[in-house]
Design a protein around this motif. Structure first.
Motif, mmCIF file in Angstrom:
data_model
loop_
_atom_site.group_PDB
_atom_site.id
_atom_site.type_symbol
_atom_site.label_atom_id
_atom_site.label_comp_id
_atom_site.label_asym_id
_atom_site.label_seq_id
_atom_site.Cartn_x
_atom_site.Cartn_y
_atom_site.Cartn_z
ATOM 1 N N PHE A 230 5.408 90.145 29.548
ATOM 2 C CA PHE A 230 3.927 91.188 28.878
ATOM 3 C C PHE A 230 2.903 90.688 30.576
ATOM 4 O O PHE A 230 2.202 92.350 30.689
ATOM 5 C CB PHE A 230 3.866 89.658 28.211
ATOM 6 N N ALA A 231 2.323 89.514 30.977
ATOM 7 C CA ALA A 231 2.043 89.691 32.158
ATOM 8 C C ALA A 231 1.527 91.539 33.135
ATOM 9 O O ALA A 231 0.673 91.725 33.276
ATOM 10 C CB ALA A 231 1.420 88.657 32.887
ATOM 11 N N PHE A 234 0.738 94.776 31.670
ATOM 12 C CA PHE A 234 -0.250 94.452 31.091
ATOM 13 C C PHE A 234 -0.924 95.040 32.495
ATOM 14 O O PHE A 234 -1.886 95.951 32.129
ATOM 15 C CB PHE A 234 -0.664 93.015 30.517
ATOM 16 N N ILE A 235 -0.847 94.550 33.134
ATOM 17 C CA ILE A 235 -0.820 94.834 34.643
ATOM 18 C C ILE A 235 -1.013 95.924 34.832
ATOM 19 O O ILE A 235 -1.969 97.272 34.941
ATOM 20 C CB ILE A 235 -0.851 94.064 36.064
ATOM 21 N N ALA A 238 -3.084 98.613 32.400
ATOM 22 C CA ALA A 238 -4.582 98.198 33.143
ATOM 23 C C ALA A 238 -5.156 99.228 33.679
ATOM 24 O O ALA A 238 -5.902 99.992 34.651
ATOM 25 C CB ALA A 238 -5.212 96.958 33.129
ATOM 26 N N GLY A 241 -4.495 102.871 33.233
ATOM 27 C CA GLY A 241 -5.162 103.295 32.457
ATOM 28 C C GLY A 241 -4.297 103.028 30.767
ATOM 29 O O GLY A 241 -3.341 103.965 30.681
ATOM 30 N N LEU A 276 -2.210 90.157 40.645
ATOM 31 C CA LEU A 276 -3.453 89.674 40.127
ATOM 32 C C LEU A 276 -4.184 90.349 40.652
ATOM 33 O O LEU A 276 -5.089 91.237 40.708
ATOM 34 C CB LEU A 276 -3.495 88.264 39.978
ATOM 35 N N LEU A 279 -4.422 94.401 40.771
ATOM 36 C CA LEU A 279 -4.980 94.577 39.290
ATOM 37 C C LEU A 279 -6.270 94.138 39.855
ATOM 38 O O LEU A 279 -7.567 94.978 38.947
ATOM 39 C CB LEU A 279 -4.621 92.969 38.100
ATOM 40 N N VAL A 280 -7.111 92.851 40.382
ATOM 41 C CA VAL A 280 -8.522 93.112 40.756
ATOM 42 C C VAL A 280 -9.082 94.278 41.435
ATOM 43 O O VAL A 280 -9.704 94.835 40.986
ATOM 44 C CB VAL A 280 -8.603 91.971 41.100
ATOM 45 N N LEU A 283 -8.648 97.640 39.402
ATOM 46 C CA LEU A 283 -10.186 97.759 38.415
ATOM 47 C C LEU A 283 -11.190 97.510 38.730
ATOM 48 O O LEU A 283 -12.335 98.630 38.492
ATOM 49 C CB LEU A 283 -9.769 96.232 37.541
#
Lengths: 299, 400
Positions: A230-231, A234-235, A238, A241, A276, A279-280, A283
């Motif tokens: 899931f993580a 989700f990444i 995200a 979009g 991570l 993602l950061v 975003l």
């Protein structure tokens, strides 16, 4: 034989592709719910996990593999529909924190309930296909029967969902009620039903994903089986979009491949760190995702 | 009139104080106890005198809050002397957790952001404290706590920078990814964090000699140590609550609530969205880290398995159940956390469940999850918010 086919790079690309389609499916299921109801479903891993336990549990009652898969998917539809009707219905139009909190609560209830009923011991699912890599000239090639099956299934699900939305009247209704619920209602679309259907579809896609993940010999089916997936999903959603199904799939596959290289050339602990970081950074560059057309929010 | 009321209050306070000191010395068994008792009573009376002044509350709210903090710390610290060891350790755990809850409550209640990673931020503080203590064995506890707060704030800043542009679900997902990644992060810094087994503190937190003398010989180590850690945790929690109460009421706090309610309007009146959001996130991470470092102090050790994703969800549940954005809510949540294990054991015993069985081991998560959902659906303001709401409504009904 062409050395490129058996090279480490090729095997990483193919292995990453196999993981990536799974992340893409999770991302797709998140996008389905987000687009239809504006909710990021944090129980998107746990709901299909529960349905998979229900369906695949029938294996111990002498049912064979494929009927159990079908029953799992039907159970997934049911879990999704019931959840939307009972839990989510009252949350539309509430502050955006409320659905997040409720779905996080649902996540731990489902995982707790699954562990209480079926225990936390991993349950191996029978794998209908061999997971041993193909050999070319005595060297392993990054694909196996099972990973080919995984990729084909994922692509099939994506094609089915895409054509449902694009070519059927039902798909048009689904899109209309997401875009403009009031106008759709005026034109005779049963918007409430469409929202339920969106959740059903999403959990159905999730159930297919869960079966693929849990068929892996090393993981098996556990209540927490989808947490990590899931993580990553989700990444992917995200980064791509939350509004863009195509973006979800593309970024899911890209992230799968990148992370496969990270795991191979660095350390397996670094995989989630790099995820991570992706993602950061993404975003910060584009807060609404790389594939979203509009980034302006209406006031 | 007002001046005479103030004078009268001061006179009453002073005479009660003198009386308290005289009585302490008359009835206490030894001079030491008498000194302690009169110190406790004088602080209590002085605080109460300040607190009961409506004028002071209106004109100097900071002093009034300070007085309230001092009174509460005073009473609770005094009480720990009489409590048994397990009550004190529950109190310590509750105080540490309530700091963490206050941080998240502030983030969500004031700025409308949500974090699913505060368990991991708590872990940052817990490990920072343990690592610091292992490298500087003689350094005082306060320095360790400060190191933990700074590391938590730094980590919060790192993750909070993208958060400045994110809205609810994206931020929640990003913090979730951090919570899931935290154990891998700890493993990556194996040589510092001690891998799967975690770290021990080089020395247990023991009370200073004068306090041990006060207890007299023969008091068990368990009693004195649990009292001492409880006292530290309560003292630190008191200060943390005091700061947060002021932050809530400050210009920054008001700016945050405006962002929560209408971010466009906030920008229009000149509130910097990114800066305010990042401040809220950093404060919340620092508070989580402070709570985590106290937990290390209480447990005398730190283990990576404590700071799992499940803890982050427990923190969120406690904040929601206690009441988002309320200070009493954080206290309520802390108390619930401290006693949740005892309650679960009690339920298991009452229902005759097999304590090693599947259901019993999952009861904690299931109950928290159900409460979380039920609170959000039926009483989204939580216990503290609902109580406040009911009280306001009743007050409004009474004419005049």
């Amino acid at each position: 034989m062409d050395p490129i086919l058996t090279s480490r790079i090729m095997s990483d690309v193919l292995g990453g592709l196999t993981n990536g389609v799974v992340y893409g499916l999770v991302a797709l299921s998140l996008v389905l719910v987000w687009r239809s109801t504006g909710i990021l479903n944090f129980a998107q891993g746990a709901m299909p996990m529960f349905a998979t336990y229900v369906g695949m549990g029938l294996l111990s009652y002498h049912l064979s593999y494929w009927p159990c898969v079908a029953i799992s998917i039907v159970a997934g539809f049911a879990v999704g529909g019931v959840t939307e009707r009972v839990l989510v219905r009252g949350l539309y139009g509430k502050p955006e924190i409320n659905p997040i909190v409720v779905m996080v609560g649902f996540l731990i209830v489902l995982e707790g309930a699954a562990a209480a009923i079926w225990s936390t011991k991993p349950r191996g699912l029978p794998n209908p296909f061999s997971s041993i890599d193909y050999q070319i000239g005595g060297k392993p090639f990054g694909l196996s029967d099972f990973s080919v099956f995984e990729i084909i299934t994922a692509v099939a699900v994506m094609v089915i969902i895409a054509s449902l939305f694009r070519f059927t009247k039902l798909g048009l209704q689904l899109r209309a009620s997401a875009l403009s619920p009031e106008v759709s209602r005026l034109l005779g679309v049963r918007v409430g039903r469409m929202l339920t259907l969106g959740w059903m579809l999403s959990t159905g896609v999730g159930t297919v994903t869960t079966i693929l993940v849990a068929s892996n010999y090393f993981t098996g089916l556990t209540p927490q089986v989808m947490d990590g997936v899931f993580a990553f999903g989700f990444i992917a959603a995200a980064v791509g979009g939350l509004d863009s199904p195509v973006g979800a799939i593309i970024s899911g596959i890209s992230i799968g491949i990148i992370l496969q290289f990270v795991g191979d050339y660095f350390n397996s602990n670094d995989i989630i760190l790099v995820a991570l970081l992706i993602l950061v950074v993404s975003l910060m560059v584009r807060p609404n995702g790389l594939f979203t057309r509009s980034s302006v929010r209406r006031v | 009139m007002a001046a005479s009321a103030t004078t009268r209050r001061a006179a009453v306070g002073a005479s009660t104080g003198v009386l308290a000191v005289v009585l302490s010395f008359a009835f206490a068994s030894s001079t030491r106890v008498a000194v302690a008792l009169s110190l406790f009573l004088v602080i209590l009376i002085k605080g109460m005198v300040l607190l009961t002044s409506a004028q002071l509350r209106a004109t100097h709210p900071v002093i009034a809050r300070a007085a309230l903090t001092v009174v509460v710390i005073d009473v609770v610290l005094f009480a720990t002397y009489f409590f048994p060891a397990n009550t004190n350790s529950n109190l310590a755990i509750g105080a540490a957790m309530s700091i963490v809850l206050l941080g998240l409550s502030f983030l969500t209640g004031a700025s409308g952001q949500i974090s699913l990673g505060n368990g991991a931020f708590m872990g940052v503080g817990a490990f920072a404290m343990a690592i610091w203590a292992n490298h500087h064995a003689t350094s005082p506890i306060a320095v360790g706590l400060l190191v933990a707060v700074v590391s938590g704030a730094a980590m919060g800043l790192l993750l909070g920078l993208p958060a400045t542009r994110l809205r609810g679900p994206y931020l929640a997902g990003m913090t979730l990814a951090f919570a899931v990644a935290f154990s891998a992060i700890l493993s990556s810094f194996n040589s510092w964090t001690g891998g799967d087994s975690g770290l021990q503190l080089p020395t247990a937190a023991t009370p200073p000699q004068w306090l041990l003398n006060f207890f007299g010989p023969g008091t068990s180590l368990l009693t004195t140590n649990s009292m001492w850690t409880a006292d530290i945790a309560i003292f630190v929690a008191g200060i943390a609550f005091f700061f947060m109460a002021n932050l809530f009421a400050s210009r920054t706090g008001r700016a945050m609530r405006l962002i929560r309610d209408n971010d466009v309007a906030a920008e229009l009146v000149g509130v910097s969205l990114p800066r305010t959001r990042v401040v809220a996130f950093v404060v919340s991470s620092a508070y989580a880290a402070l709570g985590g470092s106290l937990t290390t102090l209480i447990d005398n050790a730190v283990s990576p398995s404590t700071y799992s994703f499940a803890l982050s969800i427990t923190i969120l549940s406690l904040v929601v159940i206690g009441g988002i954005g309320t200070i009493p809510g954080a206290l309520i949540g802390g108390i619930i956390f401290a006693y949740s294990n005892s309650v679960i054991t009690w339920i298991t015993n009452q229902t005759g469940l097999n304590p090693q069985g599947n259901l019993a081991s999952q009861l904690n998560g299931i109950i928290f999850g159900v409460l979380l959902i039920a609170t959000m659906l039926f009483a989204p303001m939580g216990i503290a918010g609902t109580v406040r709401h009911l009280r306001h409504r009743r007050r409004r009904r009474v004419p005049g």
